[in-house]
Motif scaffolding. Sequence first.
Motif, short mmCIF file in Angstrom:
data_model
loop_
_atom_site.label_atom_id
_atom_site.label_comp_id
_atom_site.label_asym_id
_atom_site.label_seq_id
_atom_site.Cartn_x
_atom_site.Cartn_y
_atom_site.Cartn_z
N LYS A 1 -64.67 -15.53 -5.16
CA LYS A 1 -63.62 -16.02 -4.27
C LYS A 1 -62.29 -15.33 -4.61
O LYS A 1 -61.99 -15.08 -5.77
CB LYS A 1 -63.44 -17.53 -4.42
N VAL A 2 -61.51 -15.04 -3.57
CA VAL A 2 -60.19 -14.44 -3.75
C VAL A 2 -59.14 -15.47 -3.34
O VAL A 2 -59.24 -16.08 -2.27
CB VAL A 2 -60.05 -13.16 -2.89
N ASP A 3 -58.15 -15.65 -4.19
CA ASP A 3 -57.05 -16.58 -3.92
C ASP A 3 -55.89 -15.78 -3.34
O ASP A 3 -55.14 -15.13 -4.06
CB ASP A 3 -56.65 -17.27 -5.22
N THR A 4 -55.75 -15.83 -2.02
CA THR A 4 -54.73 -15.00 -1.37
C THR A 4 -53.31 -15.49 -1.68
O THR A 4 -52.37 -14.70 -1.65
CB THR A 4 -54.95 -14.98 0.15
N VAL A 5 -53.17 -16.79 -1.97
CA VAL A 5 -51.84 -17.30 -2.34
C VAL A 5 -51.42 -16.74 -3.69
O VAL A 5 -50.31 -16.22 -3.86
CB VAL A 5 -51.84 -18.85 -2.37
N ASN A 6 -52.31 -16.82 -4.67
CA ASN A 6 -52.01 -16.24 -5.98
C ASN A 6 -51.82 -14.73 -5.87
O ASN A 6 -50.97 -14.15 -6.56
CB ASN A 6 -53.15 -16.55 -6.97
N GLN A 7 -52.59 -14.11 -5.00
CA GLN A 7 -52.48 -12.67 -4.81
C GLN A 7 -51.06 -12.30 -4.38
O GLN A 7 -50.43 -11.40 -4.96
CB GLN A 7 -53.49 -12.24 -3.74
N ALA A 8 -50.55 -12.99 -3.38
CA ALA A 8 -49.20 -12.69 -2.88
C ALA A 8 -48.13 -13.00 -3.93
O ALA A 8 -47.18 -12.22 -4.11
CB ALA A 8 -48.94 -13.50 -1.60
N GLU A 9 -48.31 -14.10 -4.64
CA GLU A 9 -47.34 -14.48 -5.67
C GLU A 9 -47.32 -13.47 -6.80
O GLU A 9 -46.25 -13.11 -7.32
CB GLU A 9 -47.66 -15.87 -6.21
N LYS A 10 -48.49 -13.00 -7.20
CA LYS A 10 -48.56 -12.05 -8.31
C LYS A 10 -48.00 -10.69 -7.91
O LYS A 10 -47.32 -10.03 -8.71
CB LYS A 10 -50.01 -11.92 -8.78
N ILE A 11 -48.26 -10.24 -6.69
CA ILE A 11 -47.69 -8.98 -6.21
C ILE A 11 -46.17 -9.04 -6.25
O ILE A 11 -45.49 -8.11 -6.69
CB ILE A 11 -48.20 -8.67 -4.79
N ASP A 12 -45.62 -10.17 -5.84
CA ASP A 12 -44.17 -10.36 -5.84
C ASP A 12 -43.63 -10.42 -7.27
O ASP A 12 -42.63 -9.79 -7.60
CB ASP A 12 -43.81 -11.63 -5.08
N ALA A 13 -44.30 -11.20 -8.14
CA ALA A 13 -43.82 -11.38 -9.51
C ALA A 13 -43.84 -10.09 -10.31
O ALA A 13 -42.98 -9.87 -11.17
CB ALA A 13 -44.66 -12.44 -10.21
N LEU A 14 -44.79 -9.22 -10.02
CA LEU A 14 -44.92 -7.95 -10.74
C LEU A 14 -44.09 -6.83 -10.12
O LEU A 14 -44.07 -5.70 -10.62
CB LEU A 14 -46.39 -7.52 -10.81
N GLY A 15 -43.43 -7.14 -9.01
CA GLY A 15 -42.60 -6.14 -8.35
C GLY A 15 -43.39 -5.03 -7.70
O GLY A 15 -42.92 -3.89 -7.60
N LEU A 16 -44.59 -5.36 -7.22
CA LEU A 16 -45.44 -4.35 -6.59
C LEU A 16 -45.14 -4.26 -5.10
O LEU A 16 -44.63 -5.20 -4.49
CB LEU A 16 -46.91 -4.72 -6.80
N ASP A 17 -45.44 -3.12 -4.54
CA ASP A 17 -45.31 -2.93 -3.10
C ASP A 17 -46.61 -3.38 -2.45
O ASP A 17 -47.60 -2.65 -2.44
CB ASP A 17 -45.03 -1.46 -2.79
N GLY A 18 -46.60 -4.58 -1.90
CA GLY A 18 -47.81 -5.12 -1.31
C GLY A 18 -48.09 -4.61 0.08
O GLY A 18 -49.18 -4.86 0.62
N ASP A 19 -47.16 -3.90 0.67
CA ASP A 19 -47.34 -3.41 2.03
C ASP A 19 -47.91 -1.99 2.07
O ASP A 19 -48.63 -1.62 3.01
CB ASP A 19 -46.01 -3.44 2.79
N GLY A 20 -47.58 -1.19 1.06
CA GLY A 20 -48.06 0.19 1.05
C GLY A 20 -49.48 0.29 0.53
O GLY A 20 -49.99 -0.64 -0.13
N PRO A 21 -50.16 1.39 0.81
CA PRO A 21 -51.54 1.56 0.32
C PRO A 21 -51.57 1.64 -1.21
O PRO A 21 -50.70 2.26 -1.83
CB PRO A 21 -51.98 2.88 0.97
N ALA A 22 -52.57 1.02 -1.80
CA ALA A 22 -52.70 1.01 -3.25
C ALA A 22 -54.17 1.11 -3.64
O ALA A 22 -55.05 0.67 -2.90
CB ALA A 22 -52.09 -0.26 -3.84
#
Length: 329
Positions: A146-167
């Motif tokens: 299972k993937v937790d999309t809420v935690n996913q978004a929070e962690k991307i933000d907390a780590l200062g990652l670019d969640g919109d660009g390809p990775a």
Amino acid sequence: MVMAQSLFIYLKQRESDIKIDVVAPDWSLPLIARMPEVRQGIGLSIGHGELRLRQRLQAGRALRKIDYRQAIILPRSLKSALLPFFARVPVRTGYRGEYRYGLINDLRKMPAVLDQTVKRFVALGLPADAAPGQDFGDVCPRPGLKVDTVNQAEKIDALGLDGDGPAISIMPGAEYGPAKQWPVEYYAELVKRFARQGVQSWLLGSSKDRETADNIVRLAGGKGVNLCGRTTLPDAVDLIAHTRLAVSNDSGLMHIAAAVNCPVVAIYGSSSPAYTPPLSDRAIVMYRGIDCSPCFQRQCPYGHYRCLKEITVSDVIQSVQSTGVINIS
């Protein structure tokens, strides 16, 4: 642990209302929580190889009140068979191993057809009188975490990652040892090539992999984001699921990438993809199969590491291109 999920899925397919509890090391409980088939994970705070007989006896006694009907013991060690025996589980299923007669009363032979770890796990879910056939691998379910999309978004933000660009995810570590680790300079060149195309590289692993990842970022001229040791295991599950592709050594995170349906290019050195392949239709295996491999050693016995070095950056890029999810030149 990821491959064990195939057994849990198979048990649920056979009997939908079955209740599955998993006794496992504490570190793995967050991963078990991502498996819908499991009712609960039960932590066992005993290090690998430790007997801790009194602690196992106490843990077994605590489980007696749950009234389990069967215990399936995946490891083949004597120690792993003690707790179900102490818990007085009436049917204790496992393969022949370290002098386990009596501790395991549903003792199974391991036929040659069970040539992969996942097949061996799933076969323990068969009735005692059933024998796996040559096509048994076709009935082994694929893991699916299972993937937790809420935690996913929070962690991307907390780590200062670019969640919109390809990775992409890069997993450069291997707990087993350097004979399973593609060269750091190769990973660095790959990161640079991705960066030229505007693709981020997220380097994931434990704190033990931090130095390796630091060297990759340094050799790549500052490209790539070193996340090793900055995430929990569930965080890694969610971040890998966000990326378009994973490039990984044969490691636990490689199996996690496959289990979240992320396309993965899996690089094998001293180990064999025939034995522990990524369980996904979206995986590409890179394996040279030179005359001295697989040796299953932690370090190259000959010191040349040809099995890894002969998998070039161009080879990996060609495999990445063939997935169709990332364009890199």
